[in-house]
Design a protein around this motif. Structure first.
Motif, PDB file in Angstrom:
ATOM      1  N   VAL A 130      43.804  21.129   7.510  1.00 27.68           N
ATOM      2  CA  VAL A 130      44.215  20.969   6.228  1.00 27.68           C
ATOM      3  C   VAL A 130      43.117  21.562   5.372  1.00 27.68           C
ATOM      4  CG1 VAL A 130      45.314  20.063   4.062  1.00 27.68           C
ATOM      5  CG2 VAL A 130      46.228  19.539   6.288  1.00 27.68           C
ATOM      6  N   ARG A 416      49.066  21.095   8.936  1.00 27.53           N
ATOM      7  CA  ARG A 416      50.474  20.585   8.646  1.00 27.53           C
ATOM      8  C   ARG A 416      51.074  21.096   7.569  1.00 27.53           C
ATOM      9  NH1 ARG A 416      50.486  14.138   8.700  1.00 27.53           N
ATOM     10  NH2 ARG A 416      50.682  14.595  10.778  1.00 27.53           N
ATOM     11  N   HIS A 417      50.433  21.465   6.471  1.00 31.84           N
ATOM     12  CA  HIS A 417      50.875  21.863   5.276  1.00 31.84           C
ATOM     13  C   HIS A 417      51.613  23.342   5.422  1.00 31.84           C
ATOM     14  CE1 HIS A 417      49.149  18.888   2.307  1.00 31.84           C
ATOM     15  NE2 HIS A 417      49.081  18.371   3.586  1.00 31.84           N
ATOM     16  N   THR A 418      50.954  24.081   6.164  1.00 28.02           N
ATOM     17  CA  THR A 418      51.457  25.647   6.325  1.00 28.02           C
ATOM     18  C   THR A 418      52.863  25.582   7.380  1.00 28.02           C
ATOM     19  OG1 THR A 418      49.965  26.050   8.276  1.00 28.02           O
ATOM     20  CG2 THR A 418      49.300  26.664   6.261  1.00 28.02           C
ATOM     21  N   LEU A 420      54.680  22.830   7.564  1.00 28.48           N
ATOM     22  CA  LEU A 420      55.978  22.315   6.900  1.00 28.48           C
ATOM     23  C   LEU A 420      56.680  23.230   6.113  1.00 28.48           C
ATOM     24  CD1 LEU A 420      54.760  18.335   6.129  1.00 28.48           C
ATOM     25  CD2 LEU A 420      56.493  19.312   7.652  1.00 28.48           C
ATOM     26  N   TYR A 421      55.791  23.950   5.560  1.00 28.74           N
ATOM     27  CA  TYR A 421      56.138  25.347   4.729  1.00 28.74           C
ATOM     28  C   TYR A 421      56.991  26.351   5.237  1.00 28.74           C
ATOM     29  CZ  TYR A 421      55.697  29.296   1.508  1.00 28.74           C
ATOM     30  OH  TYR A 421      56.254  30.399   0.727  1.00 28.74           O
ATOM     31  N   PHE A 424      60.190  24.425   6.114  1.00 28.92           N
ATOM     32  CA  PHE A 424      61.295  24.203   5.507  1.00 28.92           C
ATOM     33  C   PHE A 424      61.831  25.058   3.969  1.00 28.92           C
ATOM     34  CE2 PHE A 424      60.433  20.133   7.425  1.00 28.92           C
ATOM     35  CZ  PHE A 424      61.868  19.741   7.430  1.00 28.92           C
ATOM     36  N   LEU A 425      60.936  26.190   4.010  1.00 28.19           N
ATOM     37  CA  LEU A 425      61.139  27.252   3.026  1.00 28.19           C
ATOM     38  C   LEU A 425      62.563  27.446   2.940  1.00 28.19           C
ATOM     39  CD1 LEU A 425      60.115  28.761   0.613  1.00 28.19           C
ATOM     40  CD2 LEU A 425      59.402  30.766   2.123  1.00 28.19           C
ATOM     41  N   ARG A 427      65.280  26.307   5.276  1.00 29.04           N
ATOM     42  CA  ARG A 427      65.648  25.116   6.212  1.00 29.04           C
ATOM     43  C   ARG A 427      67.110  25.567   7.215  1.00 29.04           C
ATOM     44  NH1 ARG A 427      67.944  19.516   4.100  1.00 29.04           N
ATOM     45  NH2 ARG A 427      69.826  20.498   4.782  1.00 29.04           N
ATOM     46  N   GLY A 430      70.971  24.698   6.835  1.00 21.68           N
ATOM     47  CA  GLY A 430      70.792  24.628   5.383  1.00 21.68           C
ATOM     48  C   GLY A 430      71.589  23.401   4.845  1.00 21.68           C
ATOM     49  N   LEU A 431      72.617  23.510   4.056  1.00 22.89           N
ATOM     50  CA  LEU A 431      73.581  22.490   3.723  1.00 22.89           C
ATOM     51  C   LEU A 431      74.513  21.941   4.701  1.00 22.89           C
ATOM     52  CD1 LEU A 431      74.527  22.918   0.038  1.00 22.89           C
ATOM     53  CD2 LEU A 431      73.276  20.915   0.913  1.00 22.89           C
TER      54      LEU A 431
END
Lengths: 433, 451
Positions: A130, A416-418, A420-421, A424-425, A427, A430-431
């Protein structure tokens, strides 16, 4: 037909599983061409090429064609900076701030200079990728706690063992005795504080006397003029290089009154010191400059230490000291957000320090203070290839860092940050599943 | 007689004072800057006129009515005052950590207008903050939305009159550590946290119904019975059920965010803002569908276990998934540079300038229910304005002047040492502050923690 589909499917799955692996760093020869090169020590060179080979910056030129073994990365419109160096962090020594089982920066004991932060650095910390994808490539991992909490170590943020990460500098930390309250929660009276402060100063002087004796015996032993055997005394052994001025002592000191006292102490003991923290350095900038003591100041992004100080004192502090003639490096004293180092320097630049000096404060100055300026801190031929390619100046938040090289290794731009991006940008599902 | 006369004067002065308890409203014409309206684009070389505390004109070549001060903002940026939807400045107490449910308490009773943090927030362009109760309790206290009218000693002066009521909720580690681990009271787990809400809402509903029944029947002939026993805690929770209070819930993990939305659906509660919400990005579609909002950190993570699996791209993912999102401080330090925190969303997720600036202006205004008054530069809105040297999303951005209701409370040219309003005569020893304070919202809870 079914058979073919199955084979194709297997092949697709195989590719997918290869991609799912964590990418590894690459080593080899790289040419970064057509870049704006911020050397830090030799100005800015336009349309420059940096050739990296065997972990080193082999050549700086204008060349754009290379032999086949060289991977060419076109950096047109891009900028190259030396890797940023954070002169004080807990990176690698703590994983989760509130979980003590993951914290290894503060050992039991008041005088434990032999504790090695390097031994406790976790090369697989999720915090390291990170940090490094932001262009911060090198940090001082520092212990904290009592009077002599241990040795801080300079580490490059790539490697699978602490040894592979070690960047060539390690030295003891001294938390200089404090004369102020430790915080609003500190309910000691002035008398109690003064008494405690006096006691710690006496303790410090006592230790230094012992180091002197240890040095005398050790030197006599080395010269063969005595046969007095020294007992196992790791505390003294750790402080000996400081006493002999082979390494600087990192002196954590913040309050103006304490800085003055620390100046007297290092002069009296003839200690080669670097002051760290130095949140009230602006109050005693002249004295610091006269004494020729360099500082590692920070965090710059912090509140003024006193209610009656101007709001911008922490931002202006590095610039005010620099203006007085002090050699200034900047640190974050962060763990998970060491990546904010360029913004700490950026705020110093916004509030009075020159942009160039602020950049030096996180590159060449800490490299010099840590005796590694032959390897790190600037883009020069022969130095370690520890640098990054970006879309602009790292102080600006809109700037993206596109490539990072550490010790010649091309680092995967993943954390980890990229991850997860990317997941989940948008997902999926989705719903509705 | 003389004595009586002076008493009358004193009483009348007091009455005059109470009647004029209205706060100062200013008039000013800020000329020739780049005006970032937030709702209506950015206008070059434009002026903003504020009359009697309200924006009365935005345009070119506005002229100053007589007696109105003119400020030249050539080369500078004019934007709406920054709003912090999560703060604990100007508070003497943050946590009433004695029970898992304390809806009856209110931070508005513990306002401290002398807190130098107010001035420091102004120096960062922040004109409004949400002075929140802490996160020790599943249902914490009610909060106060304050305007940074620095220089007063009266707590009433810093209240934002007319701002909707809000209350603090909290999920996860903080309530379970303080009550379950610390005091042996439910909740100790996230299961328990859910049941605290269900019990509180159900009991408040029964209470509300009992009062309704009593009020409907008390005047009927032959009615026999007593009014229910008055309970302030239940009154407040009943007001949540009635939709009169916006819930701001401290939360981190995706599962607990989902849990709270399920509970709210069951009780028909709609007004919900998730605070911190480090894992909100994992359930962004569900949050968007519910219509809840999120107020998050730009890049804080890993300071506790429940934020270990989070990302600085949170705000960008939420925004791109249609969730109203703001960037908050929860810190006396971050509140000083929220413009910089918002700018980080350009590094982490490539938000546009407009999207990034909304995160600290219009979006938090919506979360506090005050977007009809503030959050953008529009005629008729409050004269809360900040003038920046350099673009507010640049690292070189420096707030020059900050206005609340058209009154200038910060001017970098007039800034000086020691702006304290009150000096503690007993303070002798210098206090050196701790370096970083994560989660100011856990203040006043130490004695309940086992560590």
């Amino acid at each position: 037909m079914k058979h073919i589909i199955f084979t194709v499917l297997l092949a697709v799955l195989a590719i997918a599983s290869v991609q799912a692996q964590n990418p590894k760093a690459e080593y080899g020869a790289f040419a970064l061409t057509n870049a704006t090169l911020h050397t830090v020590t030799n100005g800015i060179i336009k349309n420059a090429t940096v050739l990296i080979r065997d972990g080193k910056i082999e050549e700086i030129s204008k060349q754009t064609s290379f032999q086949e073994d060289v991977k060419v990365i076109d950096c047109s419109g891009k900028h190259i900076f030396p890797g940023m160096i954070d002169g004080g962090t807990r990176l690698g020594l703590s994983e989760v701030g509130s979980v003590s089982l993951t914290q290894d920066y503060s050992e039991i004991g008041d005088v434990i200079p032999h504790m090695e932060a390097l031994s406790a650095v976790n090369p697989n910390s999720a915090l390291i990728p990170v940090t490094r994808v932001s262009g911060v490539t090198t940090v001082l991992a520092a212990p904290s706690g009592g009077l002599f909490p241990g040795k801080a170590s300079l580490i490059n943020l790539h490697g699978y063992t602490p040894k592979q990460m070690f960047a060539g500098f390690s030295t003891p930390v001294l938390n200089f005795p404090q004369s102020g309250k430790r915080g609003w929660w500190d309910e000691r009276t002035e008398e109690e504080i003064n008494k405690a402060n006096k006691k710690t100063m006496e303790e410090l002087d006592d230790i230094w006397q012992k180091v002197a004796q240890y040095h005398t015996i050790d030197s006599a032993n080395a010269a063969g003029s005595t046969s007095v055997k020294l007992d196992y005394y790791p505390e003294m052994k750790a402080l000996l290089p400081v006493y002999r001025q082979e390494v600087p002592l990192l002196v954590e000191v913040n309050k103006a009154k304490d800085i003055k006292k620390a100046l007297e102490w290092v002069k009296e003991k003839n200690v080669r010191a670097i002051f760290t923290g130095v949140s009230e350095g602006f109050r005693v900038a002249e004295e610091l400059a006269q004494a020729g003591i360099p500082v590692i100041v920070g965090p710059v992004l912090s509140t003024p230490s006193r209610d009656y100080d101007r709001f911008d004192r922490p931002y202006a502090n590095p610039g005010l000291m620099k203006e007085a003639g002090v050699k200034v490096a900047i640190r974050t004293m962060e763990t998970e957000n060491v990546r904010n180092l360029p913004y700490n320097a950026g705020f110093a630049a916004a509030y009075g320090m020159s942009k160039e000096d602020a950049l030096k404060a996180i590159t060449i100055v800490p490299a010099e203070l840590f005796d590694v300026a032959d390897k790190l801190g600037s883009i020069e031929e022969g130095k370690q290839a520890t640098l990054f390619v970006s879309t602009g100046h790292p102080f600006e938040t809109a700037t993206d860092v596109e490539h990072v090289f550490i010790d010649g290794w091309k680092i995967p731009m993943q954390s980890r940050h990229t991850e997860l991006y990317e997941e989940f940008l948008q997902r999926s599902p989705g719903l509705k599943k | 007689m003389k004595k009586q006369f002076s008493l009358i004067i004193m009483i009348s002065l007091f009455l005059v004072d109470s009647f004029s308890a209205q706060t100062k409203k200013g008039d000013v014409l800020i000329k020739n800057g780049t005006v970032i309206t937030v709702t209506n684009g950015t206008r070059e070389n434009a002026d903003v006129l504020i009359r009697n505390g309200k924006i009365s004109g935005i345009g070119q070549n506005l002229s100053a009515p007589s007696g109105v001060q003119v400020i030249d903002a050539t080369g500078k940026y004019i934007m709406p005052g920054i709003i912090d939807a999560h703060s604990h400045i100007a508070l003497d107490a943050v946590n009433e950590a004695t029970q898992p449910v304390t809806a009856q308490v209110w931070t508005g009773d513990a306002l401290n207008p002398l807190d130098v943090g107010i001035y420091r927030a102004l120096a960062g362009g922040v004109t409004i903050s949400h002075a929140m109760h802490g996160s020790a309790n599943a249902i914490g206290g009610q909060n106060e939305t304050i305007k940074h009218r620095w220089g007063t000693v009266k707590m009433d002066d810093i209240r934002m009159e007319g701002a909707p009521r809000t209350i603090k909720f909290a999920l996860g580690e903080n309530p379970t550590r303080v009550h379950g681990e610390g005091s042996g009271l439910l909740p100790r787990t996230r299961m328990g946290v859910e049941q605290v809400f269900r019990r509180s809402f159900s009991e408040a509903k029964e209470y509300m119904e009992a009062w309704d029944e009593y009020n409907n029947n008390k005047n009927k002939r032959g009615f026999k019975g007593m009014p229910p026993i008055y309970d302030l805690q239940k009154e407040v929770i009943a007001d949540i059920l009635r939709g009169e209070i916006i819930v701001h819930c401290h939360s981190y993990r995706a599962d607990e965010i989902l849990m709270l939305m399920e509970v709210f659906k069951d009780y028909g509660i709609e007004k919900l803002v998730f605070q911190h919400a480090n894992e909100a990005f994992k359930v962004a579609p569900e949050i968007a569908e519910f219509g809840a909002m999120a107020s998050v950190f730009a890049d804080w993570w890993a300071y506790k276990f429940e934020v270990y699996y989070s990302t600085a791209y949170n705000a960008a993912i939420l925004t791109q998934n249609g969730v109203n999102t703001s960037i908050n401080s929860d810190s006396g330090e971050l509140i000083r540079h929220l413009y910089h925190e918002a700018a980080k969303t350009q590094k982490y997720g490539n938000l546009t300038d407009h999207q990034a600036l909304e995160l600290i202006t219009l979006n938090p205004a919506k979360q506090l229910g005050i977007d009809n008054r503030v959050g953008s530069l529009e005629v008729g809105k409050d004269g809360d304005v900040v003038i920046f040297e350099n673009h507010p999303l640049s690292i070189y951005a420096i707030p020059q002047m900050t206005f609340v209701d058209g009154v200038k409370y910060f001017d970098i040219k007039e800034d000086r040492d020691d702006i304290r309003i009150y000096v503690d005569p007993l303070e002798e020893v210098d206090v050196m502050r701790e370096m970083t304070e994560h989660e100011k919202c856990m203040s006043n809870t130490w004695e309940f923690l086992n560590e």
